[in-house]
Enzyme design. Structure first.
Site, PDB file in Angstrom:
ATOM      1  N   GLU A 131      -2.503 -30.686   0.730  1.00  0.00           N
ATOM      2  CA  GLU A 131      -3.015 -30.919   2.089  1.00  0.00           C
ATOM      3  C   GLU A 131      -3.560 -29.597   2.605  1.00  0.00           C
ATOM      4  O   GLU A 131      -3.309 -28.539   2.005  1.00  0.00           O
ATOM      5  CB  GLU A 131      -1.889 -31.436   3.001  1.00  0.00           C
ATOM      6  N   ARG A 249       0.672 -28.786 -17.121  1.00  0.00           N
ATOM      7  CA  ARG A 249       0.415 -27.385 -17.469  1.00  0.00           C
ATOM      8  C   ARG A 249      -0.074 -27.252 -18.899  1.00  0.00           C
ATOM      9  O   ARG A 249      -0.942 -26.422 -19.183  1.00  0.00           O
ATOM     10  CB  ARG A 249       1.674 -26.555 -17.237  1.00  0.00           C
ATOM     11  N   GLU A 369      -2.593 -26.705 -11.034  1.00  0.00           N
ATOM     12  CA  GLU A 369      -1.320 -27.002 -11.726  1.00  0.00           C
ATOM     13  C   GLU A 369      -0.328 -25.852 -11.616  1.00  0.00           C
ATOM     14  O   GLU A 369       0.357 -25.536 -12.588  1.00  0.00           O
ATOM     15  CB  GLU A 369      -1.565 -27.318 -13.210  1.00  0.00           C
TER      16      GLU A 369
HETATM   17  C1  LIG Z   1     -11.325 -27.550  -7.966  1.00  0.00           C
HETATM   18  C2  LIG Z   1      -9.938 -27.892  -7.515  1.00  0.00           C
HETATM   19  C3  LIG Z   1      -9.408 -29.132  -7.809  1.00  0.00           C
HETATM   20  C4  LIG Z   1      -8.130 -29.486  -7.339  1.00  0.00           C
HETATM   21  N1  LIG Z   1      -7.654 -30.756  -7.608  1.00  0.00           N
HETATM   22  C5  LIG Z   1      -6.470 -31.140  -7.053  1.00  0.00           C
HETATM   23  C6  LIG Z   1      -5.984 -32.486  -7.218  1.00  0.00           C
HETATM   24  O1  LIG Z   1      -6.599 -33.323  -7.916  1.00  0.00           O
HETATM   25  N2  LIG Z   1      -4.855 -32.859  -6.575  1.00  0.00           N
HETATM   26  C7  LIG Z   1      -4.159 -31.993  -5.780  1.00  0.00           C
HETATM   27  O2  LIG Z   1      -3.146 -32.393  -5.220  1.00  0.00           O
HETATM   28  N3  LIG Z   1      -4.562 -30.697  -5.624  1.00  0.00           N
HETATM   29  C8  LIG Z   1      -5.708 -30.254  -6.232  1.00  0.00           C
HETATM   30  N4  LIG Z   1      -6.151 -28.956  -6.060  1.00  0.00           N
HETATM   31  C9  LIG Z   1      -5.368 -28.055  -5.209  1.00  0.00           C
HETATM   32  C10 LIG Z   1      -4.557 -27.044  -6.014  1.00  0.00           C
HETATM   33  O3  LIG Z   1      -3.528 -27.680  -6.705  1.00  0.00           O
HETATM   34  C11 LIG Z   1      -4.033 -26.003  -5.009  1.00  0.00           C
HETATM   35  O4  LIG Z   1      -5.152 -25.257  -4.579  1.00  0.00           O
HETATM   36  C12 LIG Z   1      -2.993 -25.104  -5.603  1.00  0.00           C
HETATM   37  O5  LIG Z   1      -1.792 -25.807  -5.758  1.00  0.00           O
HETATM   38  C13 LIG Z   1      -2.722 -23.856  -4.733  1.00  0.00           C
HETATM   39  O6  LIG Z   1      -2.455 -24.218  -3.422  1.00  0.00           O
HETATM   40  P1  LIG Z   1      -3.254 -23.524  -2.205  1.00  0.00           P
HETATM   41  O7  LIG Z   1      -4.714 -23.567  -2.523  1.00  0.00           O
HETATM   42  O8  LIG Z   1      -2.804 -24.166  -0.933  1.00  0.00           O
HETATM   43  O9  LIG Z   1      -2.821 -22.012  -2.239  1.00  0.00           O
HETATM   44  P2  LIG Z   1      -1.540 -21.370  -1.495  1.00  0.00           P
HETATM   45  O10 LIG Z   1      -0.340 -22.180  -1.798  1.00  0.00           O
HETATM   46  O11 LIG Z   1      -1.893 -21.167  -0.070  1.00  0.00           O
HETATM   47  O12 LIG Z   1      -1.438 -19.984  -2.246  1.00  0.00           O
HETATM   48  C14 LIG Z   1      -2.239 -18.839  -1.880  1.00  0.00           C
HETATM   49  C15 LIG Z   1      -1.825 -17.646  -2.738  1.00  0.00           C
HETATM   50  O13 LIG Z   1      -0.450 -17.309  -2.485  1.00  0.00           O
HETATM   51  C16 LIG Z   1       0.292 -17.312  -3.716  1.00  0.00           C
HETATM   52  N5  LIG Z   1       1.643 -17.811  -3.459  1.00  0.00           N
HETATM   53  C17 LIG Z   1       1.998 -18.935  -2.776  1.00  0.00           C
HETATM   54  N6  LIG Z   1       3.329 -19.059  -2.737  1.00  0.00           N
HETATM   55  C18 LIG Z   1       3.841 -18.008  -3.429  1.00  0.00           C
HETATM   56  C19 LIG Z   1       5.164 -17.581  -3.771  1.00  0.00           C
HETATM   57  N7  LIG Z   1       6.255 -18.286  -3.419  1.00  0.00           N
HETATM   58  N8  LIG Z   1       5.313 -16.447  -4.482  1.00  0.00           N
HETATM   59  C20 LIG Z   1       4.224 -15.740  -4.895  1.00  0.00           C
HETATM   60  N9  LIG Z   1       2.951 -16.096  -4.616  1.00  0.00           N
HETATM   61  C21 LIG Z   1       2.764 -17.216  -3.888  1.00  0.00           C
HETATM   62  C22 LIG Z   1      -0.501 -18.238  -4.641  1.00  0.00           C
HETATM   63  O14 LIG Z   1      -0.233 -17.913  -6.005  1.00  0.00           O
HETATM   64  C23 LIG Z   1      -1.939 -17.904  -4.244  1.00  0.00           C
HETATM   65  O15 LIG Z   1      -2.330 -16.719  -4.895  1.00  0.00           O
HETATM   66  C24 LIG Z   1      -7.384 -28.568  -6.573  1.00  0.00           C
HETATM   67  C25 LIG Z   1      -7.914 -27.291  -6.307  1.00  0.00           C
HETATM   68  C26 LIG Z   1      -9.167 -26.940  -6.769  1.00  0.00           C
HETATM   69  C27 LIG Z   1      -9.716 -25.583  -6.442  1.00  0.00           C
END
Ligand SMILES: Cc1cc2nc3c(=O)[nH]c(=O)nc-3n(C[C@H](O)[C@H](O)[C@H](O)COP(=O)(O)OP(=O)(O)OC[C@H]3O[C@@H](n4cnc5c(N)ncnc54)[C@H](O)[C@@H]3O)c2cc1C
Length: 389
Positions: A131, A249, A369
């Site tokens: 989300e 993964r 993932e």
């Molecule tokens: C092209 C594309 C396709 C996708 N397809 C899907 C899909 O089909 N279904 C779906 O549900 N999602 C999908 N996603 C979403 C994707 O799974 C998320 O972008 C991903 O899980 C990361 O979440 P976020 O973008 O909110 O980053 P955030 O969670 O906001 O993370 C931002 C940064 O902080 C770091 N971080 C966060 N928490 C921690 C922690 N505890 N310790 C250390 N570092 C941390 C992360 O590694 C990252 O570098 C897709 C994304 C893309 C770009």
């Protein structure tokens, strides 16, 4: 007990499938990639071919209409596809992660009803977790499902959901009890087929991974029958999603292996054709150092992917192995794409050459993932748990 004869039979069967994939990639995919990718156009005809080949059911057991491939063979299929066009591996992969939630956690009735339709590709989809305010921290999602008689009514929004425009359904993660502590006890997973109140609000523009649809979604009093709650019990959604992530993964790792392999293949070929200072650039040591590193990364990635897939096939816990494969193979994809680009000089910066696409596709693998930051944390936690001082 498996006999030598069974083993030979499986091996022949796998070889036949991999040969069929190679023929399909050469004749049906490669000639069209550039046009479809640059137009960001959904590869509808390629999807029809993939349905005929049974690829939407490749890891679904034969009793539910699938090909029943081992994870190791599936990973080899994914790596081959991604070495030609990563986007089409996503059309199958996200769909199969959805299918795996039903396979692992669904009731027998859900399996009988859904898996044959997933396997034939008649009903295709993906996973709806992320989300706007919750990606890595999935327990912070806000999409809500409330039970009303024999249905649940869902309200909320999702973003970055792949296969949601051209697919017909999703494994959708929601809150059934937003007050629950710990938060995951209030989370549930549904198979949601498109219908009134399930609205695709926007197709997102992306750096790479084009042709495949990734969208924002709105759920507005969307009604889903209660028998689509996976496993039939509330509160297990996060666990069900996480249990599918080892497979997820491994398949992202296989995509990384594919992109790393493609980058190596193109670099080895180009460096023999391009001449500077009177000889092919592959005869300059600076280029040889790059090729040596790139080739080693591909082989190391392949071994990690195979080891994780085999552990998964044996039913062993393999979150650490899958995490290592995902982390290493996807970083290998990014590193090899960049080195391949350098080897191509200015031509690597042009869409005339495929390396420009590898370079735009690879970064997604570092994020999806479970980000590679998270993979290293998971690996470290497992090392500490498995080897207490
Ligand atoms: C092209 C594309 C396709 C996708 N397809 C899907 C899909 O089909 N279904 C779906 O549900 N999602 C999908 N996603 C979403 C994707 O799974 C998320 O972008 C991903 O899980 C990361 O979440 P976020 O973008 O909110 O980053 P955030 O969670 O906001 O993370 C931002 C940064 O902080 C770091 N971080 C966060 N928490 C921690 C922690 N505890 N310790 C250390 N570092 C941390 C992360 O590694 C990252 O570098 C897709 C994304 C893309 C770009």
């Amino acid at each position: 007990m498996a006999t030598d004869h069974d083993h030979d039979h499986d091996h022949d069967h796998d070889t036949q499938i991999l040969d069929a994939i190679d023929r399909f990639l050469k004749t049906e995919v490669r000639p069209h990639v550039k046009r479809l990718e640059q137009a960001d156009e959904y590869p509808a005809e390629i999807v029809e071919q993939m349905k005929k080949m049974g690829l939407f059911g490749c890891i679904i057991p034969a009793e539910y209409g699938g090909l029943g491939l081992s994870t190791a063979t599936y990973a080899a299929v994914v790596a081959r596809i991604a070495s030609v066009w990563m986007s089409i591996s996503g059309i199958i992969n996200s769909h199969l992660i959805m299918a795996a939630t039903v396979l692992r956690s669904g009731t027998e009735a859900q399996k009988r009803d859904l898996l044959p339709r997933f396997a034939s590709g008649e009903l295709r989809g993906g996973i709806g977790l992320t989300e706007a305010d919750a990606g890595t921290d999935l327990q912070a999602i806000r999409t809500r499902a409330v039970r009303e008689g024999d249905h649940y009514v869902i309200n909320g929004s999702k973003t970055w959901i792949t296969n949601s425009l051209h697919g017909g359904c999703l494994a959708l993660l929601v809150k059934t009890d937003p007050q629950a502590e710990p938060r995951h006890k209030g989370m549930s997973l549904f198979i949601t087929e498109k219908g009134p109140g399930f609205v695709v609000t926007r197709k997102l523009k992306k750096l790479g991974y084009r042709g495949i649809d990734t969208c924002e979604l709105q759920f507005d009093n969307y009604r889903v029958p209660a028998d689509r709650l996976i496993g039939g019990v509330e509160g297990r959604g996060l666990q069900q999603v996480l249990s599918g992530l080892e497979l997820g993964r491994i398949n992202v790792a296989a995509r990384g292996l594919g992109v790393a392999t493609a980058s190596l293949r193109d670099a080895v070929a180009y460096s023999q054709q391009r001449k500077t200072f009177g000889k092919p650039i592959c005869e300059h040591q600076a280029i040889q150092l790059k090729l040596g590193e790139m080739g080693t990364r591909v082989e190391a990635a392949r071994l990690l992917v195979e080891a994780a897939a085999r552990a998964y096939d044996r039913g062993e816990r393999c979150d650490m192995e899958a995490g290592m494969a995902k982390y290493f193979a996807t970083e290998a994809a990014m590193d090899n794409a960049l080195e391949c680009m350098r080897i191509h000089g200015a031509y690597g910066y042009s869409p005339e050459f495929d390396v420009e696409r590898y370079y735009r596709d690879a970064p997604l693998l570092l994020i999806g993932e479970g980000t590679n930051e998270m993979q290293r944390l998971i690996i470290a936690r497992q090392l500490i748990q498995r080897y207490p001082a």
